[in-house]
Design a protein around this motif. Structure first.
Motif, PDB file in Angstrom:
ATOM      1  N   PRO A  56     -18.773  60.194  42.797  1.00  0.00           N
ATOM      2  CA  PRO A  56     -17.690  60.490  43.855  1.00  0.00           C
ATOM      3  C   PRO A  56     -17.057  61.602  43.562  1.00  0.00           C
ATOM      4  N   GLU A  57     -16.578  62.133  42.424  1.00  0.00           N
ATOM      5  CA  GLU A  57     -15.935  63.380  42.221  1.00  0.00           C
ATOM      6  C   GLU A  57     -16.739  64.442  42.553  1.00  0.00           C
ATOM      7  N   THR A  58     -18.066  64.240  42.272  1.00  0.00           N
ATOM      8  CA  THR A  58     -18.985  65.379  42.549  1.00  0.00           C
ATOM      9  C   THR A  58     -18.953  65.668  43.993  1.00  0.00           C
TER      10      THR A  58
ATOM     11  N   VAL B  79     -25.855  68.693  38.427  1.00  0.00           N
ATOM     12  CA  VAL B  79     -26.190  68.059  39.681  1.00  0.00           C
ATOM     13  C   VAL B  79     -25.502  68.965  40.841  1.00  0.00           C
ATOM     14  N   GLU B  80     -24.231  69.358  40.458  1.00  0.00           N
ATOM     15  CA  GLU B  80     -23.352  70.000  41.613  1.00  0.00           C
ATOM     16  C   GLU B  80     -24.147  71.295  41.929  1.00  0.00           C
ATOM     17  N   ALA B  81     -24.315  71.960  40.722  1.00  0.00           N
ATOM     18  CA  ALA B  81     -24.930  73.268  40.997  1.00  0.00           C
ATOM     19  C   ALA B  81     -26.502  73.339  41.608  1.00  0.00           C
ATOM     20  N   HIS B  82     -27.178  72.297  41.399  1.00  0.00           N
ATOM     21  CA  HIS B  82     -28.361  71.890  42.074  1.00  0.00           C
ATOM     22  C   HIS B  82     -28.261  72.109  43.341  1.00  0.00           C
ATOM     23  N   PHE B  83     -27.168  71.037  43.983  1.00  0.00           N
ATOM     24  CA  PHE B  83     -27.148  71.068  45.292  1.00  0.00           C
ATOM     25  C   PHE B  83     -26.578  72.257  46.288  1.00  0.00           C
ATOM     26  N   ARG B  84     -25.738  72.994  45.414  1.00  0.00           N
ATOM     27  CA  ARG B  84     -24.942  74.235  45.901  1.00  0.00           C
ATOM     28  C   ARG B  84     -25.977  75.158  46.103  1.00  0.00           C
ATOM     29  N   GLU B  85     -27.068  75.474  45.041  1.00  0.00           N
ATOM     30  CA  GLU B  85     -27.900  76.327  45.390  1.00  0.00           C
ATOM     31  C   GLU B  85     -29.167  76.296  46.411  1.00  0.00           C
ATOM     32  N   ILE B  86     -29.359  74.769  46.735  1.00  0.00           N
ATOM     33  CA  ILE B  86     -30.268  74.452  47.965  1.00  0.00           C
ATOM     34  C   ILE B  86     -29.441  74.724  49.186  1.00  0.00           C
ATOM     35  N   ALA B  87     -28.067  74.340  49.418  1.00  0.00           N
ATOM     36  CA  ALA B  87     -27.325  74.656  50.493  1.00  0.00           C
ATOM     37  C   ALA B  87     -27.265  76.019  50.727  1.00  0.00           C
ATOM     38  N   ASP B  88     -27.122  76.731  49.614  1.00  0.00           N
ATOM     39  CA  ASP B  88     -26.840  78.207  49.924  1.00  0.00           C
ATOM     40  C   ASP B  88     -28.240  79.076  50.419  1.00  0.00           C
ATOM     41  N   ALA B  89     -29.336  78.330  50.140  1.00  0.00           N
ATOM     42  CA  ALA B  89     -30.763  79.142  50.433  1.00  0.00           C
ATOM     43  C   ALA B  89     -31.156  78.751  52.019  1.00  0.00           C
ATOM     44  N   SER B  90     -30.658  77.471  52.403  1.00  0.00           N
ATOM     45  CA  SER B  90     -31.190  77.247  53.750  1.00  0.00           C
ATOM     46  C   SER B  90     -29.923  77.137  54.872  1.00  0.00           C
ATOM     47  N   GLY B  91     -30.303  77.367  55.970  1.00  0.00           N
ATOM     48  CA  GLY B  91     -29.152  77.194  57.105  1.00  0.00           C
ATOM     49  C   GLY B  91     -29.024  75.844  57.757  1.00  0.00           C
TER      50      GLY B  91
ATOM     51  N   VAL C 200     -32.317  64.404  47.179  1.00  0.00           N
ATOM     52  CA  VAL C 200     -32.127  63.573  46.184  1.00  0.00           C
ATOM     53  C   VAL C 200     -31.673  63.959  44.853  1.00  0.00           C
ATOM     54  N   ALA C 201     -30.821  63.426  44.273  1.00  0.00           N
ATOM     55  CA  ALA C 201     -30.251  63.902  43.002  1.00  0.00           C
ATOM     56  C   ALA C 201     -31.479  64.121  42.155  1.00  0.00           C
ATOM     57  N   PRO C 202     -31.535  65.145  41.351  1.00  0.00           N
ATOM     58  CA  PRO C 202     -32.723  65.430  40.243  1.00  0.00           C
ATOM     59  C   PRO C 202     -32.857  64.266  39.412  1.00  0.00           C
ATOM     60  N   TYR C 203     -34.034  64.103  39.450  1.00  0.00           N
ATOM     61  CA  TYR C 203     -34.569  62.670  38.548  1.00  0.00           C
ATOM     62  C   TYR C 203     -35.217  63.091  37.289  1.00  0.00           C
ATOM     63  N   TYR C 204     -35.289  62.055  36.466  1.00  0.00           N
ATOM     64  CA  TYR C 204     -36.053  62.274  34.995  1.00  0.00           C
ATOM     65  C   TYR C 204     -35.396  62.948  33.950  1.00  0.00           C
ATOM     66  N   SER C 205     -35.033  64.147  34.473  1.00  0.00           N
ATOM     67  CA  SER C 205     -34.289  65.076  33.301  1.00  0.00           C
ATOM     68  C   SER C 205     -32.712  64.490  33.209  1.00  0.00           C
ATOM     69  N   ARG C 206     -32.213  63.694  34.103  1.00  0.00           N
ATOM     70  CA  ARG C 206     -30.893  63.282  34.004  1.00  0.00           C
ATOM     71  C   ARG C 206     -29.876  64.223  33.694  1.00  0.00           C
ATOM     72  N   PRO C 207     -29.771  65.449  34.515  1.00  0.00           N
ATOM     73  CA  PRO C 207     -28.954  66.464  34.300  1.00  0.00           C
ATOM     74  C   PRO C 207     -27.478  65.863  34.299  1.00  0.00           C
TER      75      PRO C 207
ATOM     76  N   THR D 217     -33.416  57.495  40.719  1.00  0.00           N
ATOM     77  CA  THR D 217     -33.336  58.690  39.973  1.00  0.00           C
ATOM     78  C   THR D 217     -33.103  58.813  38.582  1.00  0.00           C
ATOM     79  N   GLY D 218     -32.186  57.661  38.278  1.00  0.00           N
ATOM     80  CA  GLY D 218     -31.435  57.579  36.910  1.00  0.00           C
ATOM     81  C   GLY D 218     -30.340  58.515  36.738  1.00  0.00           C
ATOM     82  N   THR D 219     -30.040  59.143  37.798  1.00  0.00           N
ATOM     83  CA  THR D 219     -28.850  60.112  37.894  1.00  0.00           C
ATOM     84  C   THR D 219     -27.696  59.609  39.219  1.00  0.00           C
ATOM     85  N   ARG D 220     -26.581  59.371  39.024  1.00  0.00           N
ATOM     86  CA  ARG D 220     -25.685  59.201  39.844  1.00  0.00           C
ATOM     87  C   ARG D 220     -25.137  60.371  40.368  1.00  0.00           C
TER      88      ARG D 220
END
Length: 320
Positions: free
Chosen positions: A172-174, A142-154, A130-137, A166-169
């Motif tokens: 579509p461009e992301t 948001v993009e960096a968050h997902f990329r870091e997770i995708a890089d860490a796991s297979g 899910v998109a990071p919630y509460y902090s509303r980045p 979440t309060g954070t969309r």
């Protein structure tokens, strides 16, 4: 005379590939996925045996995949160890008959990576993030968050876009940029943004899953791969049938069944109670594992429970 010389200039032009077919290839995660509740014992502990029985029931009912520790799975109230135990238990129960997608999203990138690695080790086939919630980045974060997770796991990542919670969309461009990552492969769409959804479908090969039960047929018609359903906890076969009818060319039959299921969907997801509450109320009535809810969630009251039973009866049994 209607020949090539008199036909409109555009008639002979080939359609672009995107216009020839709205279907997206189905991934190994499947088409019909259930956002499974997390069964608890009467004392409120995790119930691995109950989870296995429920998983068996759902797969027998037509579910091709099970999403664990999502919103309906009460993930904010389960521990890291419970999430891992749940994946292991369900994997043992269903074997290779269904995919397992583990919800690992948190408001903390570092914690999410830890959960992703644990889920991979426990036997998950994919990750729901899910998109990071509460902090509303902002979107860059948001993009960096997902990329870091995708890089860490297979494992493949399913982006979970649910801004109402979440309060954070995930804009579509992301998503279009994230689709370039080889392990970011799918979206669970709870955005209620049909225009944005179509923009991403047109620009990427991301597999889209309807995360709102009332949109299953509509999004499939636009090229979505399937659904991750809440009501599938109690009605796995009818929701699987929606896809089977549509894919067999019976769009009218699929639409008719979608409308028949609508009152149940409304009572379960749009009548003021979270899906975990309504799903567990009906599962208890059906004699299936579910158990209590963890606070702050509370059981459905009598009026809501009666409305759920009535809607279920009309949708499944045709009772008045």
């Amino acid at each position: 005379m209607n020949d090539a010389r008199t036909a409109p200039p555009t008639a002979a032009l080939p359609l672009p590939a995107a216009a020839r077919s709205t279907r997206r290839p189905d991934l190994s995660l499947g088409r019909a996925l259930c956002a499974m509740v997390t069964p608890f014992t009467p004392a409120g502990a995790l119930d691995p045996d109950g989870a296995q029985r429920l998983a068996e029931h759902l797969v027998a009912g037509g579910c091709e995949g099970l999403v664990l520790s999502g919103t309906t799975g009460e993930s904010p109230t389960t521990t890291d160890a419970e999430k891992t135990t749940l994946v292991r238990a369900v994997r043992e129960a269903v074997g290779d008959r269904a995919s397992i997608v583990a919800g690992v999203g948190t408001a903390d990138t570092r914690h999410t990576v830890e959960l992703a690695l644990a889920a991979e080790k426990a036997g998950a086939d994919g990750l729901l993030v899910v998109a990071p919630y509460y902090s509303r980045p902002p979107q860059e974060a948001v993009e960096a968050h997902f990329r870091e997770i995708a890089d860490a796991s297979g494992l493949p990542l399913v982006l979970y876009d649910i801004p109402g919670r979440t309060g954070t969309r995930i804009e579509p461009e992301t998503m279009i940029r994230l689709a370039e990552h080889p392990r970011i492969t799918a979206v669970k769409d709870c955005s209620y943004d049909l225009l944005g959804t179509q923009k991403v479908l047109a620009a990427t090969e991301l597999a889209y899953y309807a995360g709102c039960d009332e949109q299953v047929v509509a999004l499939r018609a636009l090229g979505a791969s399937g659904y991750v359903g809440t009501a599938a906890n109690v009605a796995p076969r009818p929701f699987r049938t929606l896809l089977d009818l549509f894919d067999a060319g019976d769009g009218d039959g699929a639409a008719l069944l979608q409308r028949r299921l609508l009152p149940l969907v409304e009572q379960m997801t749009a009548a003021g109670l979270p899906g975990a509450v309504t799903a567990k109320a009906l599962l208890t009535d059906l004699g299936l594992p579910g158990g209590p809810l963890r606070p702050p969630l509370r059981p459905a009251g009598r009026e809501a429970a009666d409305a759920l039973r009535a809607a279920y009866g009309r949708a499944i049994d045709g009772t008045p």
